[in-house]
Write an enzyme that holds these catalytic residues in place. Structure first.
Site, short mmCIF file in Angstrom:
data_model
loop_
_atom_site.label_atom_id
_atom_site.label_comp_id
_atom_site.label_asym_id
_atom_site.label_seq_id
_atom_site.Cartn_x
_atom_site.Cartn_y
_atom_site.Cartn_z
N TYR A 147 0.84 -1.21 0.00
CA TYR A 147 0.00 0.00 0.00
C TYR A 147 0.88 1.25 0.00
O TYR A 147 0.68 2.17 -0.80
CB TYR A 147 -0.92 -0.02 1.23
N1 NAP Z 1 -6.97 4.33 6.67
C1 NAP Z 1 -5.94 5.08 7.04
O1 NAP Z 1 -5.52 5.08 8.20
C2 NAP Z 1 -5.29 5.98 6.01
C3 NAP Z 1 -4.17 6.67 6.39
C4 NAP Z 1 -3.63 7.57 5.51
C5 NAP Z 1 -4.19 7.77 4.25
N2 NAP Z 1 -5.29 7.06 3.86
C6 NAP Z 1 -5.88 7.38 2.53
O2 NAP Z 1 -7.00 8.23 2.73
C7 NAP Z 1 -7.83 8.21 1.57
C8 NAP Z 1 -9.31 8.15 1.91
O3 NAP Z 1 -9.58 7.37 3.04
P1 NAP Z 1 -11.10 7.03 3.44
O4 NAP Z 1 -11.05 6.49 4.81
O5 NAP Z 1 -11.97 8.17 3.09
O6 NAP Z 1 -11.37 5.82 2.40
P2 NAP Z 1 -12.75 5.17 1.92
O7 NAP Z 1 -13.88 5.53 2.79
O8 NAP Z 1 -12.43 3.71 1.68
O9 NAP Z 1 -13.00 5.87 0.50
C9 NAP Z 1 -12.32 5.49 -0.64
C10 NAP Z 1 -13.21 5.74 -1.84
O10 NAP Z 1 -12.51 5.34 -3.02
C11 NAP Z 1 -13.46 4.82 -3.90
N3 NAP Z 1 -12.90 3.91 -4.93
C12 NAP Z 1 -12.37 2.69 -4.76
N4 NAP Z 1 -12.05 2.16 -5.94
C13 NAP Z 1 -12.42 3.07 -6.89
C14 NAP Z 1 -12.36 3.11 -8.31
N5 NAP Z 1 -11.89 2.09 -9.02
N6 NAP Z 1 -12.81 4.20 -8.96
C15 NAP Z 1 -13.32 5.25 -8.27
N7 NAP Z 1 -13.41 5.29 -6.92
C16 NAP Z 1 -12.96 4.20 -6.24
C17 NAP Z 1 -14.41 4.04 -3.02
O11 NAP Z 1 -15.63 3.90 -3.72
P3 NAP Z 1 -16.56 2.56 -3.65
O12 NAP Z 1 -17.56 2.81 -2.56
O13 NAP Z 1 -17.18 2.53 -5.02
O14 NAP Z 1 -15.66 1.39 -3.37
C18 NAP Z 1 -14.53 4.97 -1.82
O15 NAP Z 1 -15.60 5.88 -1.98
C19 NAP Z 1 -7.34 7.02 0.73
O16 NAP Z 1 -6.57 7.54 -0.34
C20 NAP Z 1 -6.46 6.26 1.71
O17 NAP Z 1 -5.47 5.53 1.03
C21 NAP Z 1 -5.84 6.18 4.72
#
Ligand code: NAP
Length: 214
Positions: free
Chosen positions: A128
């Site tokens: 990741y």
């Molecule tokens: N979790 C952590 O602790 C952490 C830490 C640092 C950074 N981040 C980053 O923070 C960001 C957002 O986090 P979050 O918690 O808001 O994530 P989230 O709720 O999982 O949202 C991610 C979104 O991306 C969409 N997505 C997935 N595949 C896609 C595709 N092929 N085309 C278009 N959209 C797509 C998903 O849509 P669907 O509903 O259609 O699947 C979902 O709406 C991400 O970039 C993640 O890597 C996370």
């Protein structure tokens, strides 16, 4: 500003859409599912169907056409395998970069991640973090006006509006998704964050002050 946001129906995305609309921006929410598009329209955004992995380049260009800025806060998610780290976390970000370059959309903000500097030490997170690092490098070596925001571990706690932000904070920690959304809004409106990459964690400084101190 007209802002197109990838991941608009995600947890950070939805909060960011609300903040952008509340602050007078026009929002095009990019999402994959009918109910997500409906929710975005009901909130006052334009819903635009886009799958960043499955759709072709012309569709991605259409998604950003006419925007002043693009936000990438999409992600394959913690349950996804290595293949989708490559096609989504890296490939999706790059498709959006290329579309912005073709369409003359100069401003690109991305939610990246802390820990990218040492992906080899990250165990299960390694692939990741490598995908996020490759996306960041693609953006930094593009000619776009980028802002790379690297939060620590995301929580669903209420936002406090107070953060620590620096190119390298020298510590790890947490930040509520609500505060990351507020950082996206403030960064969009702050020239000082253009061509900058920085880490963010919950902290003591009001978001605008933290960003102007970068
Ligand atoms: N979790 C952590 O602790 C952490 C830490 C640092 C950074 N981040 C980053 O923070 C960001 C957002 O986090 P979050 O918690 O808001 O994530 P989230 O709720 O999982 O949202 C991610 C979104 O991306 C969409 N997505 C997935 N595949 C896609 C595709 N092929 N085309 C278009 N959209 C797509 C998903 O849509 P669907 O509903 O259609 O699947 C979902 O709406 C991400 O970039 C993640 O890597 C996370």
């Amino acid at each position: 500003m007209k802002v197109a946001i990838a991941g608009a129906a995600g947890q950070i995305g939805r909060k960011t859409v609300t903040l952008l609309l509340d602050n007078g921006h026009e929002v095009r929410g990019l999402a994959r599912k009918d109910e997500q598009l409906r929710d975005l329209e009901e909130a006052g955004a334009e819903g635009f169907r886009l799958d960043l992995e499955a759709d072709g380049d012309e569709r991605v260009r259409e998604a950003v056409r006419g925007a002043d800025a693009v936000i990438f806060t999409a992600g394959a998610g913690p349950g996804s395998g290595d293949a989708r780290k490559e096609t989504m976390d890296y490939g999706g970000a790059v498709k959006l970069i290329e579309a912005c370059r073709s369409e003359g959309v100069r401003r690109y903000l991305i939610v990246s991640s802390m820990g990218y500097a040492d992906p080899g030490g990250a165990g299960k997170m390694e692939n990741y973090l490598l995908a996020k690092l490759k996306a960041d490098v693609a953006l930094q070596t593009s000619d776009l006006d980028y802002t790379i925001i690297r939060p620590g571990r995301l929580t669903d706690d209420e936002g406090t509006g107070r953060i620590d932000a620096a190119p390298q904070l020298g510590r790890y920690g947490e930040i509520p998704r609500a505060d990351v959304a507020a950082v996206l809004l403030a960064a969009l409106e702050s020239e000082n964050t253009v061509r900058r990459a920085f880490e963010v964690l919950s902290g003591e400084t009001e978001i605008p002050d933290a960003l102007s101190g970068l």
